[in-house]
Design a protein around this motif. Sequence first.
Motif, PDB file in Angstrom:
ATOM      1  N   MET A   1       0.857  -1.182   0.000  1.00 56.44           N
ATOM      2  CA  MET A   1       0.000   0.000   0.000  1.00 56.44           C
ATOM      3  C   MET A   1       0.893   1.232   0.000  1.00 56.44           C
ATOM      4  N   GLU A   2       0.447   2.227  -0.705  1.00 60.71           N
ATOM      5  CA  GLU A   2       1.201   3.465  -0.813  1.00 60.71           C
ATOM      6  C   GLU A   2       0.806   4.432   0.299  1.00 60.71           C
ATOM      7  N   ILE A   3       1.782   5.217   0.726  1.00 63.03           N
ATOM      8  CA  ILE A   3       1.574   6.181   1.811  1.00 63.03           C
ATOM      9  C   ILE A   3       0.475   7.204   1.480  1.00 63.03           C
ATOM     10  N   PRO A   4       0.413   7.762   0.261  1.00 64.31           N
ATOM     11  CA  PRO A   4      -0.657   8.741  -0.011  1.00 64.31           C
ATOM     12  C   PRO A   4      -2.062   8.157   0.166  1.00 64.31           C
ATOM     13  N   VAL A   5      -2.255   6.904  -0.220  1.00 67.01           N
ATOM     14  CA  VAL A   5      -3.566   6.259  -0.049  1.00 67.01           C
ATOM     15  C   VAL A   5      -3.881   6.137   1.435  1.00 67.01           C
ATOM     16  N   LEU A   6      -2.910   5.704   2.211  1.00 64.67           N
ATOM     17  CA  LEU A   6      -3.108   5.543   3.652  1.00 64.67           C
ATOM     18  C   LEU A   6      -3.437   6.868   4.315  1.00 64.67           C
ATOM     19  N   VAL A   7      -2.662   7.889   4.016  1.00 72.43           N
ATOM     20  CA  VAL A   7      -2.859   9.199   4.655  1.00 72.43           C
ATOM     21  C   VAL A   7      -4.212   9.794   4.277  1.00 72.43           C
ATOM     22  N   LEU A   8      -4.532   9.804   2.992  1.00 72.04           N
ATOM     23  CA  LEU A   8      -5.795  10.399   2.556  1.00 72.04           C
ATOM     24  C   LEU A   8      -6.984   9.598   3.097  1.00 72.04           C
ATOM     25  N   THR A   9      -6.863   8.292   3.149  1.00 68.06           N
ATOM     26  CA  THR A   9      -7.923   7.459   3.719  1.00 68.06           C
ATOM     27  C   THR A   9      -8.152   7.814   5.184  1.00 68.06           C
ATOM     28  N   LEU A  10      -7.075   7.910   5.951  1.00 67.89           N
ATOM     29  CA  LEU A  10      -7.207   8.200   7.380  1.00 67.89           C
ATOM     30  C   LEU A  10      -7.774   9.596   7.621  1.00 67.89           C
ATOM     31  N   VAL A  11      -7.365  10.567   6.816  1.00 71.13           N
ATOM     32  CA  VAL A  11      -7.889  11.932   6.965  1.00 71.13           C
ATOM     33  C   VAL A  11      -9.391  11.949   6.674  1.00 71.13           C
ATOM     34  N   LEU A  12      -9.785  11.361   5.546  1.00 65.56           N
ATOM     35  CA  LEU A  12     -11.209  11.349   5.191  1.00 65.56           C
ATOM     36  C   LEU A  12     -12.026  10.568   6.220  1.00 65.56           C
ATOM     37  N   ALA A  13     -11.499   9.445   6.673  1.00 70.86           N
ATOM     38  CA  ALA A  13     -12.233   8.647   7.669  1.00 70.86           C
ATOM     39  C   ALA A  13     -12.411   9.440   8.959  1.00 70.86           C
ATOM     40  N   ALA A  14     -11.388  10.144   9.384  1.00 71.14           N
ATOM     41  CA  ALA A  14     -11.487  10.927  10.622  1.00 71.14           C
ATOM     42  C   ALA A  14     -12.490  12.063  10.479  1.00 71.14           C
ATOM     43  N   VAL A  15     -12.429  12.770   9.366  1.00 72.46           N
ATOM     44  CA  VAL A  15     -13.345  13.894   9.148  1.00 72.46           C
ATOM     45  C   VAL A  15     -14.787  13.411   9.122  1.00 72.46           C
ATOM     46  N   PHE A  16     -15.052  12.355   8.373  1.00 70.40           N
ATOM     47  CA  PHE A  16     -16.436  11.925   8.221  1.00 70.40           C
ATOM     48  C   PHE A  16     -16.959  11.175   9.438  1.00 70.40           C
ATOM     49  N   ALA A  17     -16.095  10.543  10.195  1.00 74.56           N
ATOM     50  CA  ALA A  17     -16.536   9.987  11.478  1.00 74.56           C
ATOM     51  C   ALA A  17     -16.938  11.141  12.395  1.00 74.56           C
ATOM     52  N   GLY A  18     -16.169  12.226  12.314  1.00 81.22           N
ATOM     53  CA  GLY A  18     -16.460  13.396  13.137  1.00 81.22           C
ATOM     54  C   GLY A  18     -17.725  14.130  12.745  1.00 81.22           C
ATOM     55  N   THR A  19     -18.155  14.017  11.509  1.00 82.22           N
ATOM     56  CA  THR A  19     -19.408  14.662  11.103  1.00 82.22           C
ATOM     57  C   THR A  19     -20.602  13.721  11.230  1.00 82.22           C
ATOM     58  N   ALA A  20     -20.355  12.420  11.155  1.00 81.55           N
ATOM     59  CA  ALA A  20     -21.456  11.449  11.236  1.00 81.55           C
ATOM     60  C   ALA A  20     -22.035  11.364  12.641  1.00 81.55           C
ATOM     61  N   VAL A  21     -21.185  11.353  13.639  1.00 87.56           N
ATOM     62  CA  VAL A  21     -21.657  11.158  15.017  1.00 87.56           C
ATOM     63  C   VAL A  21     -22.628  12.263  15.446  1.00 87.56           C
TER      64      VAL A  21
ATOM     65  N   TYR B   1      -8.608   8.114  -7.547  1.00 87.05           N
ATOM     66  CA  TYR B   1      -7.506   8.140  -8.530  1.00 87.05           C
ATOM     67  C   TYR B   1      -6.291   7.380  -7.987  1.00 87.05           C
ATOM     68  N   LEU B   2      -5.929   7.657  -6.742  1.00 87.51           N
ATOM     69  CA  LEU B   2      -4.756   6.994  -6.169  1.00 87.51           C
ATOM     70  C   LEU B   2      -4.949   5.488  -6.063  1.00 87.51           C
ATOM     71  N   HIS B   3      -6.135   5.063  -5.657  1.00 85.59           N
ATOM     72  CA  HIS B   3      -6.406   3.617  -5.588  1.00 85.59           C
ATOM     73  C   HIS B   3      -6.236   2.978  -6.963  1.00 85.59           C
ATOM     74  N   VAL B   4      -6.784   3.621  -7.983  1.00 88.46           N
ATOM     75  CA  VAL B   4      -6.733   3.063  -9.327  1.00 88.46           C
ATOM     76  C   VAL B   4      -5.299   3.108  -9.880  1.00 88.46           C
ATOM     77  N   ARG B   5      -4.655   4.227  -9.691  1.00 81.69           N
ATOM     78  CA  ARG B   5      -3.311   4.430 -10.242  1.00 81.69           C
ATOM     79  C   ARG B   5      -2.269   3.563  -9.564  1.00 81.69           C
ATOM     80  N   LEU B   6      -2.377   3.439  -8.248  1.00 88.04           N
ATOM     81  CA  LEU B   6      -1.353   2.708  -7.509  1.00 88.04           C
ATOM     82  C   LEU B   6      -1.714   1.246  -7.286  1.00 88.04           C
ATOM     83  N   GLY B   7      -2.984   0.914  -7.590  1.00 86.80           N
ATOM     84  CA  GLY B   7      -3.442  -0.454  -7.322  1.00 86.80           C
ATOM     85  C   GLY B   7      -3.139  -1.390  -8.385  1.00 86.80           C
TER      86      GLY B   7
END
Length: 117
Positions: free
Chosen positions: A1-21, A111-117
Amino acid sequence: MEIPVLVLTLVLAAVFAGTAVPKLTGQAQMRERMDHLGVSPGLTRVLGVLELAAVAGLLLGLLWPPLGIAAAIGLALQMTGAVVYHARAKDPAATILTPVIFAVAALALVYLHVRLG
């Protein structure tokens, strides 16, 4: 797994968990914000559930990228809807820009998932 995918995934997951609750718990500030946009309490809860599902999909997408791609596309679509609601409410451009940025970030993850996957 590439670092950009991991970082962007974690940022989006944190933001949307914070808005969902707050949407799911009926937090007063979130209720006021959604009332301003003309979103019913029922739809607010649905949006919260969709956001939590997207968070799960994003995180599981680190193990199985097609799920992460689907979750990111779903978030981009939800953020497109948010742009429409903010524009209808005649919110300032800075407020409308926030969901635009998150839609672009979600599409960048696709894009990153498709490009790096």
